[in-house]
Design an enzyme around this catalytic site. Structure first.
Site, PDB file in Angstrom:
ATOM      1  N   GLY A 170      -4.641  32.841  17.908  1.00  0.00           N
ATOM      2  CA  GLY A 170      -3.354  32.568  17.282  1.00  0.00           C
ATOM      3  C   GLY A 170      -2.528  31.518  17.998  1.00  0.00           C
ATOM      4  N   GLU A 173      -9.045  34.497  22.157  1.00  0.00           N
ATOM      5  CA  GLU A 173      -9.910  34.043  21.060  1.00  0.00           C
ATOM      6  C   GLU A 173      -9.279  32.947  20.220  1.00  0.00           C
ATOM      7  OE1 GLU A 173     -11.860  38.346  19.815  1.00  0.00           O
ATOM      8  OE2 GLU A 173     -10.195  37.512  18.679  1.00  0.00           O
ATOM      9  N   PRO A 174      -9.043  31.793  20.777  1.00  0.00           N
ATOM     10  CA  PRO A 174      -8.438  30.735  19.972  1.00  0.00           C
ATOM     11  C   PRO A 174      -9.436  30.135  18.985  1.00  0.00           C
ATOM     12  CG  PRO A 174      -8.992  29.921  22.152  1.00  0.00           C
ATOM     13  CD  PRO A 174      -9.325  31.378  22.156  1.00  0.00           C
ATOM     14  N   GLY A 175      -8.980  29.881  17.788  1.00  0.00           N
ATOM     15  CA  GLY A 175      -9.788  29.173  16.805  1.00  0.00           C
ATOM     16  C   GLY A 175      -9.135  27.833  16.501  1.00  0.00           C
ATOM     17  N   ARG A 176      -7.979  27.919  15.853  1.00  0.00           N
ATOM     18  CA  ARG A 176      -7.247  26.724  15.432  1.00  0.00           C
ATOM     19  C   ARG A 176      -7.040  25.736  16.577  1.00  0.00           C
ATOM     20  NH1 ARG A 176      -3.994  26.942  11.302  1.00  0.00           N
ATOM     21  NH2 ARG A 176      -4.053  29.201  11.447  1.00  0.00           N
ATOM     22  N   ARG A 178      -5.075  24.735   2.687  1.00  0.00           N
ATOM     23  CA  ARG A 178      -3.914  25.257   3.411  1.00  0.00           C
ATOM     24  C   ARG A 178      -2.565  24.969   2.749  1.00  0.00           C
ATOM     25  NH1 ARG A 178      -2.470  24.252   7.965  1.00  0.00           N
ATOM     26  NH2 ARG A 178      -2.071  26.361   8.652  1.00  0.00           N
ATOM     27  N   CYS A 191      -7.030  21.185 -11.763  1.00  0.00           N
ATOM     28  CA  CYS A 191      -6.081  21.572 -12.806  1.00  0.00           C
ATOM     29  C   CYS A 191      -5.293  22.810 -12.393  1.00  0.00           C
ATOM     30  CB  CYS A 191      -6.814  21.818 -14.111  1.00  0.00           C
ATOM     31  SG  CYS A 191      -7.528  20.306 -14.747  1.00  0.00           S
ATOM     32  N   TYR A 237      -9.756  25.343   9.678  1.00  0.00           N
ATOM     33  CA  TYR A 237      -9.579  25.945   8.352  1.00  0.00           C
ATOM     34  C   TYR A 237      -9.485  24.874   7.260  1.00  0.00           C
ATOM     35  CZ  TYR A 237      -8.580  29.796  11.493  1.00  0.00           C
ATOM     36  OH  TYR A 237      -8.671  30.716  12.505  1.00  0.00           O
TER      37      TYR A 237
HETATM   38  C1  LIG Z   1      -9.000  34.199  12.965  1.00  0.00           C
HETATM   39  C2  LIG Z   1      -9.138  34.988  14.208  1.00  0.00           C
HETATM   40  C3  LIG Z   1      -8.873  34.410  15.447  1.00  0.00           C
HETATM   41  C4  LIG Z   1      -8.387  32.993  15.623  1.00  0.00           C
HETATM   42  O1  LIG Z   1      -7.145  32.735  15.091  1.00  0.00           O
HETATM   43  P1  LIG Z   1      -6.504  31.281  15.342  1.00  0.00           P
HETATM   44  O2  LIG Z   1      -5.165  31.364  14.734  1.00  0.00           O
HETATM   45  O3  LIG Z   1      -7.379  30.303  14.638  1.00  0.00           O
HETATM   46  O4  LIG Z   1      -6.472  31.059  16.797  1.00  0.00           O
HETATM   47  C5  LIG Z   1      -9.094  35.169  16.577  1.00  0.00           C
HETATM   48  N1  LIG Z   1      -9.516  36.451  16.489  1.00  0.00           N
HETATM   49  C6  LIG Z   1      -9.778  37.052  15.307  1.00  0.00           C
HETATM   50  C7  LIG Z   1     -10.249  38.429  15.283  1.00  0.00           C
HETATM   51  C8  LIG Z   1      -9.588  36.337  14.130  1.00  0.00           C
HETATM   52  O5  LIG Z   1      -9.833  36.931  12.965  1.00  0.00           O
END
Ligand SMILES: *Cc1c(COP(=O)(O)O)cnc(C)c1O
Length: 422
Positions: free
Chosen positions: A247, A282-285, A321, A352, A381
């Site tokens: 997050g 757990e960073p994704g974004r 998004r 459309c 994303y």
């Molecule tokens: C989506 C997700 C993340 C990553 O969230 P970001 O906002 O992209 O950092 C981490 N942990 C879990 C379990 C998720 O579902």
């Protein structure tokens, strides 16, 4: 070479805290659009590596796990693996992709969210070959279903901490009943499961929205997780890790400051308190957002009653998004002459649906038919949420690294679209 060597950045290992849309080489992007067509995603693996490097430096003692769902492209996953991050996977498909990109089983964590039986079948099969794989469960029924399949391996319990965070209600998970086991019930369950499984960790994820301005929700989540870890520890012995989720926010607007990662890391350690377990995040974004742009071509320019509508070939099926979260993405014209007049544009796609807009009332240089626009922060994303709605093929993606550019995912064709029909 160190695995976390951040490359050419000027702020040490991890490069600058943010890469703005303006800093991409416009001429190179236009050349890519010409060569590969539009809409086109471009992902810069050097920037992915820098982002991983900054995370590793801010959290030197923690396990940093990349939430693969933000971008599952093979070159991205490989880069993340080489940079020393683990993989957090939300489905069997993502687990397969992580293995495919060379992650060993002991660096893969599968987070089950109402998992279909096929996902559990596959993950348990994989676990038999790779017993280091960790499964995170957020419901008692998932444990039952794992047990039925003979799983007795590394188990992590996802808690619902009762605090959420997010840039939009649709991405807040920490207090959403769908995710995790209410935190007050976790110690008893963990104690009973510890006899049967290798109980290695506790987990929570608040949602997508840790911002520098307000770390209070993050602090509160981490504080509760520290308390939980100490409670579980007192009953069943030390855990291997306490995972406080991802997050980490990124600045989508060009005038927004970047996240102060060191401040987030300090707040995290302080709020966690003393625990006999490794911190995991757990960073994704954060890993991929500013490493990607979306290129799109202008096909129509129309004066409507209250707006100039710029029709482009990327829409909500290319980048969901804006339509889904009202998300803001910077838009830059790569081809407008310097003296072009600035107008307020609505940039709309070919789908459309009224929701099919990338931005509204946005000041940009007046576009002409044939212009190429770049959409910033499209690495997270972006491609992942693309769809084929309106029978629109998904875009291509190129990956760049140093001076090397290669097609990472080819453009979908109309034949691909009907390939499943019987
Ligand atoms: C989506 C997700 C993340 C990553 O969230 P970001 O906002 O992209 O950092 C981490 N942990 C879990 C379990 C998720 O579902």
């Amino acid at each position: 070479m160190s695995a976390v060597d951040g490359g050419s950045g000027d702020d040490g290992d991890g490069g600058p805290a943010v890469r703005r849309l303006d800093e991409w080489d416009g001429a190179e992007l236009v050349a890519l659009a010409e060569e590969y067509g539009t809409p086109l995603y471009v992902v810069d693996l050097d920037r992915v590596e820098e982002n991983c490097g900054r995370l590793r430096s801010a959290f030197p003692d923690a396990d940093v796990r990349y939430a693969a769902k933000a971008h599952t492209g093979r070159p991205v996953l490989r880069t993340v693996r080489e940079a020393g991050l683990d993989a957090e996977c939300a489905s069997a498909g993502e687990v397969e992709r992580a293995f495919g990109a060379g992650f060993p089983g002991d660096r893969i964590q599968y987070t089950a969210v109402n998992p279909p039986g096929e996902d559990l079948d596959l993950v348990v099969d994989r676990w038999r070959e790779h017993p280091g794989l960790t499964v995170t469960v957020g419901a008692e029924a998932t444990v039952e279903r794992l047990r039925e399949r003979g799983f007795d391996g590394r188990l992590c319990v996802r808690a619902n901490p009762g605090v959420g965070a997010g840039h939009h209600e649709k991405v807040s998970t920490g207090a959403n009943a769908k995710f995790g086991i209410p935190i007050e019930r976790v110690p008893d369950l963990a104690e009973s499961w510890a006899a049967e499984f290798d109980l290695v960790g506790v987990h929570a994820h608040a949602g997508s929205g840790i911002s520098g301005e307000d770390l209070s929700a993050h602090r509160e989540l981490v504080r509760r997780m520290g308390e939980l870890a100490r409670d579980v520890d007192s009953r069943v012995g030390a855990l291997e890790f306490v995972d406080v989720g991802g997050g980490f926010g990124v600045p989508y607007r060009s005038d927004e400051p970047p996240l102060d990662l060191e401040a987030v890391a300090d707040a995290t350690r302080e709020a966690l308190g003393s625990v006999d377990a490794t911190l995991a995040v757990e960073p994704g974004r954060y890993v991929v957002a500013d490493a990607g742009v979306l290129l799109t071509r202008v096909n129509t320019v129309k004066e409507a009653r209250d707006a100039t509508v710029v029709g482009v070939d990327a829409g909500m099926t290319t980048l969901a998004r804006p339509a889904m979260y009202d998300a803001y993405h910077d838009v830059r014209s790569l081809t407008a002459p310097d003296d072009a007049e600035t107008i307020e544009a609505t940039v709309a796609g070919p789908i459309c649906e009224s929701a099919d807009v990338l931005c509204e009332h946005r000041p940009i240089p007046r576009p002409e038919r044939g212009d190429i626009l770049a959409v910033g922060n499209a690495g997270a994303y972006g491609y992942e949420m693309s769809s084929t709605y309106n029978s629109r093929p998904r875009p291509a993606e190129v990956a760049r690294s140093g001076t090397t550019i290669r097609l990472a995912r080819r453009r979908e064709t109309l034949t691909d679209l009907t390939a499943l029909e019987q």
